[in-house]
Design an enzyme around this catalytic site. Structure first.
Site, PDB file in Angstrom:
ATOM      1  N   ALA A   1       0.318  59.378 -12.704  1.00  0.00           N
ATOM      2  CA  ALA A   1       0.934  58.174 -13.266  1.00  0.00           C
ATOM      3  C   ALA A   1       0.044  56.946 -13.087  1.00  0.00           C
ATOM      4  O   ALA A   1      -0.084  56.128 -14.000  1.00  0.00           O
ATOM      5  CB  ALA A   1       2.296  57.942 -12.615  1.00  0.00           C
TER       6      ALA A   1
ATOM      7  N   ASP B   1       4.299  62.920 -16.341  1.00  0.00           N
ATOM      8  CA  ASP B   1       4.518  63.584 -15.052  1.00  0.00           C
ATOM      9  C   ASP B   1       3.246  64.366 -14.728  1.00  0.00           C
ATOM     10  O   ASP B   1       2.581  64.877 -15.632  1.00  0.00           O
ATOM     11  CB  ASP B   1       5.729  64.520 -15.097  1.00  0.00           C
ATOM     12  CG  ASP B   1       6.285  64.799 -13.705  1.00  0.00           C
ATOM     13  OD1 ASP B   1       7.365  64.282 -13.368  1.00  0.00           O
ATOM     14  OD2 ASP B   1       5.619  65.537 -12.930  1.00  0.00           O
ATOM     15  N   SER B   2       2.925  64.454 -13.441  1.00  0.00           N
ATOM     16  CA  SER B   2       1.706  65.184 -13.078  1.00  0.00           C
ATOM     17  C   SER B   2       1.946  66.689 -13.053  1.00  0.00           C
ATOM     18  O   SER B   2       1.006  67.470 -12.903  1.00  0.00           O
ATOM     19  CB  SER B   2       1.217  64.721 -11.703  1.00  0.00           C
ATOM     20  OG  SER B   2       2.251  64.865 -10.762  1.00  0.00           O
TER      21      SER B   2
ATOM     22  N   CYS C   1      13.263  55.314  -3.940  1.00  0.00           N
ATOM     23  CA  CYS C   1      14.268  56.155  -3.265  1.00  0.00           C
ATOM     24  C   CYS C   1      13.860  56.366  -1.807  1.00  0.00           C
ATOM     25  O   CYS C   1      14.319  57.299  -1.156  1.00  0.00           O
ATOM     26  CB  CYS C   1      14.459  57.480  -3.997  1.00  0.00           C
ATOM     27  SG  CYS C   1      12.996  58.498  -4.048  1.00  0.00           S
TER      28      CYS C   1
HETATM   29  N1  SAH Z   1      13.161  60.625 -13.004  1.00  0.00           N
HETATM   30  C1  SAH Z   1      13.172  62.046 -12.707  1.00  0.00           C
HETATM   31  C2  SAH Z   1      13.029  62.316 -11.231  1.00  0.00           C
HETATM   32  C3  SAH Z   1      11.672  61.920 -10.675  1.00  0.00           C
HETATM   33  S1  SAH Z   1      11.140  62.981  -9.408  1.00  0.00           S
HETATM   34  C4  SAH Z   1      14.393  62.694 -13.326  1.00  0.00           C
HETATM   35  O1  SAH Z   1      15.107  62.040 -14.056  1.00  0.00           O
HETATM   36  O2  SAH Z   1      14.612  63.893 -13.112  1.00  0.00           O
HETATM   37  C5  SAH Z   1       9.474  62.543  -9.253  1.00  0.00           C
HETATM   38  C6  SAH Z   1       8.545  63.210 -10.255  1.00  0.00           C
HETATM   39  O3  SAH Z   1       7.288  62.583 -10.067  1.00  0.00           O
HETATM   40  C7  SAH Z   1       8.285  64.694 -10.068  1.00  0.00           C
HETATM   41  O4  SAH Z   1       8.536  65.371 -11.266  1.00  0.00           O
HETATM   42  C8  SAH Z   1       6.798  64.820  -9.725  1.00  0.00           C
HETATM   43  O5  SAH Z   1       6.164  65.917 -10.372  1.00  0.00           O
HETATM   44  C9  SAH Z   1       6.271  63.531 -10.291  1.00  0.00           C
HETATM   45  N2  SAH Z   1       5.069  62.997  -9.646  1.00  0.00           N
HETATM   46  C10 SAH Z   1       4.784  62.917  -8.319  1.00  0.00           C
HETATM   47  N3  SAH Z   1       3.608  62.262  -8.118  1.00  0.00           N
HETATM   48  C11 SAH Z   1       3.139  61.937  -9.348  1.00  0.00           C
HETATM   49  C12 SAH Z   1       2.000  61.232  -9.811  1.00  0.00           C
HETATM   50  N4  SAH Z   1       1.094  60.733  -8.965  1.00  0.00           N
HETATM   51  N5  SAH Z   1       1.857  61.056 -11.124  1.00  0.00           N
HETATM   52  C13 SAH Z   1       2.764  61.531 -12.008  1.00  0.00           C
HETATM   53  N6  SAH Z   1       3.866  62.190 -11.631  1.00  0.00           N
HETATM   54  C14 SAH Z   1       4.070  62.398 -10.327  1.00  0.00           C
END
Ligand code: SAH
Length: 411
Positions: free
Chosen positions: A278, A250-251, A338
């Site tokens: 990511a 996660d970022s 989503c």
């Molecule tokens: N699967 C998660 C929900 C995902 S929400 C759960 O079970 O709770 C999306 C997540 O993606 C967030 O935590 C956000 O910080 C992260 N995110 C957004 N852009 C990103 C990127 N470019 N690289 C990594 N993480 C990212």
């Protein structure tokens, strides 16, 4: 108040309303008779002035009105809103939704309450208001939610960006009772910390409940990669399911701390937490020739509206391509969008394109989506926002290992 103002539709623009689609777009409106104020209830009539529905008026939004009722004799008042909330909660009870206490009680249009979402975490209900029509009825919403069996706290999280389109300011806080600390979502024998005040949505991704269960079921002795981990809910599910190793990307540093909290709360080890973008990290894993048996790809909403679909599909393709390359033969990919604006057809095509470019063959072994407490009305397909595919990869063609990709040579 000007309850009896009228909104007349253009000729031929009554078709979707006749099929009980609950939105009246600005382009369908011929004229507004009377002087309705934002949130007032208007009578929607066809070109021959025949009454069709009662709707809440949003003069600043391209969704100019949202239907409360197709019975034009109905009184739209606090009692009406309270009855719809009670009915929505009752339906969830009869569905016997979850092994746990985290349930979406109200899902906007699906429950006849456009602009209102309410999620329950045990004794706490968190709601969000996004339209001026329901904003007017806030007190009735709070009272109805507070009167549900076992509810001790009602918290408002009306801070989404979509409120400004309706001319509404952000507002959050306790509206009834007091907020216990911490709040937990219990699900399938696991528990997750819910950050009611600052977390995404109402604090937790209730909508991935069914997928978390599936991931747990398929994790035994598998090397799991959870991309866009946030609360770490998929990582915790994988750990409970007996994964041999887990990596969470996660970022956001605070998100990874939350994942750690959730791992501790469930007494499991979720392995490596990687704070990184990511896209970059997946490339780097590919370059290091890492491989996994099960990957979860649950990115944030990449298209907020139809104008962003092209850019979003490129990002989805990139992510899925990289993930497929990292999967061992016989590996599983749980991949999601989503974005309401990306249809399930389109999403499947994008993932199929990614598989071609990754030189992988894969089967859809399950289609995944919203659980039963996020129902999709047949007359309102826009409620279908969460699309997921569970893919089984079949084989790894050997061209790629000698650095040759037939797809790129054909471009
Ligand atoms: N699967 C998660 C929900 C995902 S929400 C759960 O079970 O709770 C999306 C997540 O993606 C967030 O935590 C956000 O910080 C992260 N995110 C957004 N852009 C990103 C990127 N470019 N690289 C990594 N993480 C990212």
């Amino acid at each position: 108040m000007n309850e009896r103002a009228t909104l007349r539709l253009k000729t031929g623009r009554d078709r979707s309303l006749r099929r009980h689609h609950p939105w009246i777009m600005s382009g369908s409106v011929d004229r507004v008779l009377g002087d309705p104020q934002p949130g007032d209830t208007v009578v929607v009539v066809d070109e021959a002035s025949r009454p069709m529905a009662l709707a809440s008026y949003s003069p600043h939004s391209s969704i100019r009105a949202r239907v409360w009722a197709f019975d034009v004799q109905q009184s739209i008042d606090d009692g009406f809103v309270a009855a719809r909330i009670t009915a929505a909660a009752e339906r969830r009870r009869h569905l016997g939704i979850a092994d746990g206490d985290a349930v979406r009680l109200v899902f906007g249009e699906a429950d006849g309450l456009p602009g209102l979402v309410a999620d329950r975490y045990g004794s706490v209900v968190v709601f969000q208001i996004t339209t001026v029509g329901i904003d007017r009825r806030r007190d009735a919403v709070v009272a109805a939610l507070a009167s549900l069996d076992g509810v001790h706290c009602v918290f408002e999280r009306s801070d989404g960006d979509n409120r400004s389109r309706e001319g509404l300011e952000p507002t959050t806080g306790v509206r009834h009772g007091s907020l216990p600390e911490p709040v937990w979502a219990h699900e399938n024998g696991l528990r997750f910390h819910v950050d009611v005040e600052h977390g995404h949505k109402t604090g937790f991704y209730i909508d991935q409940r069914d997928s978390r269960r599936l991931v747990a079921e398929h994790s035994r002795d598998r090397a799991v990669l959870n991309v866009f981990g946030y609360t770490g809910s998929f990582s915790v599910a994988a750990a409970r399911g007996g994964a041999s190793s887990i990596t969470t990307i996660d970022s956001s540093g605070p998100a990874l701390l939350l994942a750690e909290t959730n791992a501790r709360a469930n007494d499991v080890n979720i392995g490596d937490l990687v704070e990184a973008d990511a896209f970059t990290e997946l490339r780097s894993l590919r370059d290091r020739r890492a491989s996994f048996d099960l990957i979860v790809l649950d990115p944030p909403k990449l298209a907020n509206n139809p104008n962003q679909v092209d850019r979003a599909t490129r990002a989805y393709k990139d992510l899925n391509l990289l993930a497929l390359k990292l999967l061992r033969p016989g590996g599983l990919l749980f991949t999601y969008s989503c974005s309401g604006a990306v249809s399930s057809d389109l999403f499947q095509k994008v993932v199929a394109g990614a598989a071609v470019d990754a030189n992988r063959e894969a089967h859809i072994v399950r289609r995944l989506g919203q659980p039963a407490d996020h129902p999709i009305p047949l007359h309102f397909p826009a409620a279908d926002y969460l699309k997921g595919l569970m893919l089984l990869t079949l084989c790894r063609l050997d061209q790629e290992d000698v650095g040759y990709s037939w797809t790129s040579s054909m471009r």
